[in-house]
Design a protein around this motif. Structure first.
Motif, PDB file in Angstrom:
ATOM      1  N   CYS A  49       0.825  -1.215   0.000  1.00  0.00           N
ATOM      2  CA  CYS A  49       0.000   0.000   0.000  1.00  0.00           C
ATOM      3  C   CYS A  49       0.857   1.262   0.000  1.00  0.00           C
ATOM      4  CB  CYS A  49      -0.910  -0.009   1.226  1.00  0.00           C
ATOM      5  SG  CYS A  49      -2.188   1.266   1.241  1.00  0.00           S
ATOM      6  N   SER A  52       0.107   4.570  -1.843  1.00  0.00           N
ATOM      7  CA  SER A  52      -0.887   5.482  -1.273  1.00  0.00           C
ATOM      8  C   SER A  52      -0.214   6.582  -0.464  1.00  0.00           C
ATOM      9  CB  SER A  52      -1.871   4.716  -0.392  1.00  0.00           C
ATOM     10  OG  SER A  52      -2.553   3.729  -1.133  1.00  0.00           O
ATOM     11  N   GLN A 176      -5.720   6.488  -7.680  1.00  0.00           N
ATOM     12  CA  GLN A 176      -6.414   6.224  -6.418  1.00  0.00           C
ATOM     13  C   GLN A 176      -7.408   5.082  -6.504  1.00  0.00           C
ATOM     14  OE1 GLN A 176      -8.100   9.963  -5.285  1.00  0.00           O
ATOM     15  NE2 GLN A 176      -6.333  10.519  -4.025  1.00  0.00           N
ATOM     16  N   ARG A 180      -6.796   1.658  -4.334  1.00  0.00           N
ATOM     17  CA  ARG A 180      -7.691   1.299  -3.243  1.00  0.00           C
ATOM     18  C   ARG A 180      -8.416  -0.004  -3.543  1.00  0.00           C
ATOM     19  NH1 ARG A 180      -9.616   7.553  -2.474  1.00  0.00           N
ATOM     20  NH2 ARG A 180      -7.935   8.148  -1.064  1.00  0.00           N
TER      21      ARG A 180
END
Length: 525
Positions: A49, A52, A176, A180
């Motif tokens: 992740c 991010s 994004q 996600r």
């Protein structure tokens, strides 16, 4: 004979004890192996992740520096909000299309990673375009005056800036949604949505802390003197330096995510036959999904929309409020250095809010289990109402009786008001942790039995975010100009919407506790 049987019995007991001990050792080794695998899986999920955090670093710079920077190029304050229209438009247009194709992508590297790669590269190009917009504008014919004395508009630089801003928002939305959705894919099995939400919020907090630290730093032009030019003075050079670090961090975080995500190639046989309809199918499926949503999901979307009506004025004007209302500076002219100091102080406030957000994010799942998600959501909106009201009051007190012609007022803000302002910035990180997690967990539970890919589901949820952003972007600037109170009217409207949303959350939201194993969904900024 009795002695022989006794010896045999003792031998059997010894063998049994040895066998039990061996079993315990095997079970212990198995538990250790399972524990190590689980720990490694969690660590890999966390590092996968990382992109991010890199993207959020760039977002933090965008949110803290670009509204003030656009005014140094000559864009009037009442029109600054219009430059943010690209965000909701990009969210509405890009997210459904990218979500649709990422759900059906059959590339060898996986469904999500191709979009993450392309989006990150466009982000890097966009931030460079924004950072060097003043220099490019001068090359295209802007005023040749030195930036230290120039006070008029620089339209070529402003045009380059707006083009870079639009590309940046489109690229951010390109990354994004798939990023996600990929977290949802990776956490849906062994870890569940709560762990995925905590990981995602933690990376957001890390990205925010680093980004706001970079934005608050006023030394970039001293560390790298070559950043300053005749078209780009100290504040502009500091923005350049911060954005160059964003390029480096985004490339590094993207590389780590690409390496550790471990996506499997989607079998073409699993792709639905309707995928050939492309963009039309994406929006067709999007509105079909809206039509077929369960009734409780529409309540979630409504509360989410009003929540973002409350938040977007703060997101858009936070550092500008500090530079204008608290520091009494102006983007151009002799008070530009004071305004820049206020913007940097606002970035420090956002840094404090990010630290609070990171600490609070670990408590959210437990609070939701104990109080239910809708109560936590409601409490967070009451907090936003209180904080926004306090910001309006502080702004009015700071500007009441202030005479801009007095040079004595050029020395800086009232220390007490500055401390209160920073405290309010820090406190707003608590409801922000709820904003970035609870709505998505509630939506995940409500739609857990619905068909459709995670990417497309994110597109559905994103509508509840982009529409409020568009409304505020179109109305905040004209309202501020009409009332002549800088950012105060927008903050007052945000507080009113927060109060309304706090009541609605208690009345209309379904009772959930954030325990669903459905995938985590999140919307754009």
């Amino acid at each position: 004979m009795e002695e022989g049987r006794s010896d045999a019995k003792e031998a059997s007991m010894a063998e049994l004890a040895a066998s039990l001990e061996k079993v315990r050792q095997i079970e212990g080794d198995g538990n250790n192996v399972d524990g190590k695998k689980k720990l490694w899986g969690l660590l890999r999920l966390f590092m996968a992740c990382m992109v991010s955090g890199g993207i959020q670093y760039g977002w933090a710079l965008q949110l803290s520096l670009l509204s003030p920077y656009s005014q140094t190029l000559g864009i009037p304050h009442q029109y600054v909000s219009l430059t943010w229209i690209c965000g909701p438009i990009a969210g509405f247009v890009v997210q459904p299309i990218v979500g649709y194709y990422s759900d059906r992508c059959t590339a060898r590297m996986g469904r999500r990673r191709p979009f993450i790669l392309v989006g990150c590269l466009i982000i890097c190009a966009s931030v460079l375009l924004i950072g060097f917009s003043a220099d490019i504008g001068r090359a295209l014919g802007d005023s040749k005056e030195h930036c230290s004395v120039s006070t008029g508009p620089r339209w070529a630089a402003a045009a380059v800036y707006i083009v870079g801003f639009w590309f940046l928002d489109f690229a951010n939305n390109t990354v994004q949604g798939p990023a996600r959705a990929m977290m949802a894919d990776l956490s849906a099995g062994n870890h569940g949505p709560n762990v995925g939400q905590a990981v995602f919020c933690l990376w957001m907090a890390i990205g925010n802390v680093l980004g706001y630290t970079a934005g608050a730093n006023g030394k970039w032009h001293e560390w790298f003197p070559w950043l300053k030019t005749s078209a780009c003075c100290d504040a502009c050079a500091n923005l350049k330096g911060a954005f160059l670090t964003a390029v480096i961090l985004i490339v590094i975080s993207m590389a780590v995510t690409m390496f550790l995500a471990g996506e499997k190639q989607l079998d073409k046989a699993d792709v639905q036959a309707s995928s050939g309809r492309g963009c039309i199918s994406a929006f067709g499926d999007l509105f079909k999904s809206l039509k077929n949503l369960p009734p409780s999901m529409f309540k979630v979307l409504a509360v989410t929309g009003i929540t973002w009506l409350a938040w977007f004025p703060f997101i858009q004007y936070d550092t500008d409020w500090m530079g204008r209302e608290i520091y009494h500076g102006m983007p151009q002219g002799p008070k530009s250095s004071i305004y820049d100091a206020g913007v940097r102080e606002g970035a420090i406030g956002l840094l404090l809010s990010s630290i609070t957000l990171g600490a609070t994010s670990f408590l959210i799942p437990k609070l939701c289990r104990k109080l239910t998600s809708k109560v936590v959501w409601s409490i967070s909106n009451f907090m936003v109402f209180g904080i926004m009201t306090a910001m309006v009051v502080v702004g009015l007190i700071s500007t009441k009786g202030y005479n801009a012609t007095l040079t004595a007022n050029l020395t800086g803000p009232d220390p007490k008001l500055k401390a209160i302002a920073l405290t309010l910035f820090a406190l707003i990180g608590i409801p922000q942790a709820v904003l970035f997690s609870v709505p998505w967990a509630v939506a995940s539970e409500v739609t857990t039995d619905e068909d459709g890919g995670q990417g497309l589901a994110i597109g559905v949820l994103n509508i509840a975010i982009v529409v409020p952003q568009l409304i505020i972007a179109l109305t905040a600037g004209p309202l501020d100009k009409a009332f002549g109170k800088d950012n105060t009217p927008a903050f007052g409207i945000g507080g009113a919407f927060a109060f309304i949303c706090a009541i609605l959350a208690l009345i209309v939201l379904p009772k959930t506790r954030g325990t669903s194993n459905a995938a985590v969904m999140a919307g754009g900024h």
